[in-house]
Design a protein around this motif. Structure first.
Motif, PDB file in Angstrom:
ATOM      1  N   LEU A  95      16.937  78.317 -46.199  1.00 37.83           N
ATOM      2  CA  LEU A  95      17.900  78.169 -45.330  1.00 37.83           C
ATOM      3  C   LEU A  95      17.021  76.561 -44.336  1.00 37.83           C
ATOM      4  O   LEU A  95      16.216  76.559 -44.061  1.00 37.83           O
ATOM      5  CB  LEU A  95      18.644  78.548 -44.515  1.00 37.83           C
ATOM      6  CG  LEU A  95      19.668  79.662 -44.095  1.00 37.83           C
ATOM      7  CD1 LEU A  95      20.128  80.213 -43.463  1.00 37.83           C
ATOM      8  CD2 LEU A  95      20.630  78.939 -45.178  1.00 37.83           C
ATOM      9  N   THR A  96      18.061  75.382 -44.517  1.00 39.14           N
ATOM     10  CA  THR A  96      17.118  74.144 -44.575  1.00 39.14           C
ATOM     11  C   THR A  96      18.357  73.588 -43.601  1.00 39.14           C
ATOM     12  O   THR A  96      19.555  73.532 -44.002  1.00 39.14           O
ATOM     13  CB  THR A  96      16.561  73.207 -45.498  1.00 39.14           C
ATOM     14  OG1 THR A  96      15.647  74.251 -46.197  1.00 39.14           O
ATOM     15  CG2 THR A  96      15.504  72.526 -45.056  1.00 39.14           C
ATOM     16  N   SER A  97      18.087  72.778 -42.130  1.00 33.13           N
ATOM     17  CA  SER A  97      18.922  71.365 -41.680  1.00 33.13           C
ATOM     18  C   SER A  97      18.276  70.594 -41.122  1.00 33.13           C
ATOM     19  O   SER A  97      16.662  70.494 -40.812  1.00 33.13           O
ATOM     20  CB  SER A  97      19.193  72.746 -40.715  1.00 33.13           C
ATOM     21  OG  SER A  97      18.160  73.440 -40.024  1.00 33.13           O
ATOM     22  N   PHE A  98      19.145  69.911 -40.636  1.00 36.99           N
ATOM     23  CA  PHE A  98      18.898  68.949 -40.554  1.00 36.99           C
ATOM     24  C   PHE A  98      19.414  68.513 -39.350  1.00 36.99           C
ATOM     25  O   PHE A  98      20.736  68.477 -39.019  1.00 36.99           O
ATOM     26  CB  PHE A  98      18.777  67.297 -41.695  1.00 36.99           C
ATOM     27  CG  PHE A  98      18.121  67.866 -42.163  1.00 36.99           C
ATOM     28  CD1 PHE A  98      17.068  66.589 -42.774  1.00 36.99           C
ATOM     29  CD2 PHE A  98      18.253  68.186 -43.748  1.00 36.99           C
ATOM     30  CE1 PHE A  98      16.084  66.299 -44.034  1.00 36.99           C
ATOM     31  CE2 PHE A  98      17.795  67.988 -44.508  1.00 36.99           C
ATOM     32  CZ  PHE A  98      16.557  67.048 -45.160  1.00 36.99           C
ATOM     33  N   CYS A  99      18.638  68.260 -38.082  1.00 30.79           N
ATOM     34  CA  CYS A  99      19.127  67.565 -36.549  1.00 30.79           C
ATOM     35  C   CYS A  99      19.059  66.150 -36.008  1.00 30.79           C
ATOM     36  O   CYS A  99      17.967  66.170 -36.766  1.00 30.79           O
ATOM     37  CB  CYS A  99      19.704  68.787 -35.781  1.00 30.79           C
ATOM     38  SG  CYS A  99      17.603  68.665 -35.245  1.00 30.79           S
ATOM     39  N   ASP A 100      19.946  65.770 -36.009  1.00 32.68           N
ATOM     40  CA  ASP A 100      19.462  64.140 -35.101  1.00 32.68           C
ATOM     41  C   ASP A 100      20.876  64.100 -33.546  1.00 32.68           C
ATOM     42  O   ASP A 100      21.729  64.338 -33.721  1.00 32.68           O
ATOM     43  CB  ASP A 100      19.960  63.215 -36.344  1.00 32.68           C
ATOM     44  CG  ASP A 100      19.231  61.613 -35.070  1.00 32.68           C
ATOM     45  OD1 ASP A 100      18.547  62.065 -34.574  1.00 32.68           O
ATOM     46  OD2 ASP A 100      19.417  60.542 -36.385  1.00 32.68           O
ATOM     47  N   THR A 170      12.282  82.218 -44.240  1.00 31.01           N
ATOM     48  CA  THR A 170      12.562  81.391 -42.216  1.00 31.01           C
ATOM     49  C   THR A 170      12.867  80.019 -42.529  1.00 31.01           C
ATOM     50  O   THR A 170      12.746  79.585 -42.886  1.00 31.01           O
ATOM     51  CB  THR A 170      10.873  80.730 -42.240  1.00 31.01           C
ATOM     52  OG1 THR A 170      10.026  82.645 -41.097  1.00 31.01           O
ATOM     53  CG2 THR A 170      10.567  81.134 -41.060  1.00 31.01           C
ATOM     54  N   PRO A 171      14.148  80.030 -41.898  1.00 36.31           N
ATOM     55  CA  PRO A 171      14.441  78.507 -41.774  1.00 36.31           C
ATOM     56  C   PRO A 171      14.155  77.729 -40.846  1.00 36.31           C
ATOM     57  O   PRO A 171      13.021  77.759 -40.476  1.00 36.31           O
ATOM     58  CB  PRO A 171      15.828  79.100 -40.837  1.00 36.31           C
ATOM     59  CG  PRO A 171      16.261  80.206 -40.927  1.00 36.31           C
ATOM     60  CD  PRO A 171      14.425  80.906 -41.172  1.00 36.31           C
ATOM     61  N   THR A 172      13.953  76.457 -41.563  1.00 42.49           N
ATOM     62  CA  THR A 172      13.479  74.883 -41.162  1.00 42.49           C
ATOM     63  C   THR A 172      14.521  74.334 -41.254  1.00 42.49           C
ATOM     64  O   THR A 172      15.646  74.286 -41.758  1.00 42.49           O
ATOM     65  CB  THR A 172      12.473  74.546 -42.225  1.00 42.49           C
ATOM     66  OG1 THR A 172      11.459  75.703 -42.911  1.00 42.49           O
ATOM     67  CG2 THR A 172      11.745  73.497 -42.329  1.00 42.49           C
TER      68      THR A 172
END
Length: 261
Positions: A95-100, A170-172
């Motif tokens: 699981l990978t996510s980008f947040c802004d 581990t999610p990033t």
């Protein structure tokens, strides 16, 4: 709008969130009807999530200028009617996510817009674009609140996948704000951020327990940038392709076949 002129972006970079005082009102029923349809479409088209979010804040008293901005989204959709989310088979189960977040981007109330994109392997499975409920006093605070919101969604998806017995690493979370990234792991910054609600500090607990990893990513590679502000044509199409919203060649061939037959 069937004969409208296509455009390359859903919203102009000069879009102002503050309505002009001399703008006349438009047909509010038509405005809300079109916007509701676009809300439904944004379930599979994250590239229009930001303009739909911004224009939804005008439903109370839409103006002619707002209707023009709404029609621009339709013109953009006409030029990208064969686009859609591309899903691929993969053995990767991370699981990978980008947040802004855009700090104080709304000129009316100076609240920030937070957004995130979550990937399961190479495929995007969840995204959000929403105005934050409180005013952030710094860009670090705005970004940190977005990290916390992203973490909540990640935990929910992680629990769901674990119930389906899918092995996960581990999610990033990738953020382009160095201060917010350090804040998640370094307690020495706590004195600067005491005014943030205690709820948001559960992110630090997860990082300390090695159940979550928050990493820095350059702004040029921040995919969630597409959901926080209007962009230029080049930047918009670059991020749209990176996110996974691409042209369906089969649909495109079908359309060309209809046109030539």
């Amino acid at each position: 709008m069937s004969d409208c002129k296509p455009v390359s972006t859903p919203m102009t970079t000069s879009f102002c969130s503050q309505p002009k005082p001399d703008s006349s009102s438009c047909d509010s029923k038509e405005f809300r009807s079109i916007l509701g349809a676009l809300h439904y479409l944004s379930i599979t088209r994250p590239d229009i999530a930001f303009p739909v979010n911004k224009l939804a804040q005008r439903m109370q008293a839409p103006t002619v200028t707002d209707m023009q901005a709404l029609k621009r989204v339709l013109r953009y959709l006409k030029s990208t009617i064969s686009n859609g989310i591309h899903l691929t088979r993969s053995s990767h189960t991370s699981l990978t996510s980008f947040c802004d977040a855009d700090w104080a981007g709304d000129t009316n109330d100076r609240k920030s817009t937070g957004a995130y994109l979550i990937y399961f392997g190479p495929n995007i499975i969840s995204w959000s674009c929403k105005k934050q409920p409180t005013v952030a006093k710094s860009s670090t605070e705005a970004e940190y609140r977005t990290i916390a919101t992203t973490t909540q969604e990640l935990i929910w998806i992680q629990n769901l996948l674990e119930e389906l017995q899918i092995p996960l690493t581990t999610p990033t979370i990738f953020s382009d704000n160095i201060g917010a990234t350090y804040l998640c792991a370094n307690p020495i910054f706590h004195s600067r951020m005491k005014h943030i609600a205690i709820d948001y500090h559960f992110v630090r607990d997860l990082v300390a327990a090695k159940k979550l990893q928050v990493s820095h990513v350059p702004t040029s590679h921040q995919l969630a940038d597409l959901l926080t502000k209007p962009l230029s044509s080049t930047r918009h199409h670059f991020l749209k392709d990176k996110i996974g919203v691409i042209e369906d060649t089969a649909i495109l061939r079908g359309r060309k076949g209809v046109l030539t037959s």
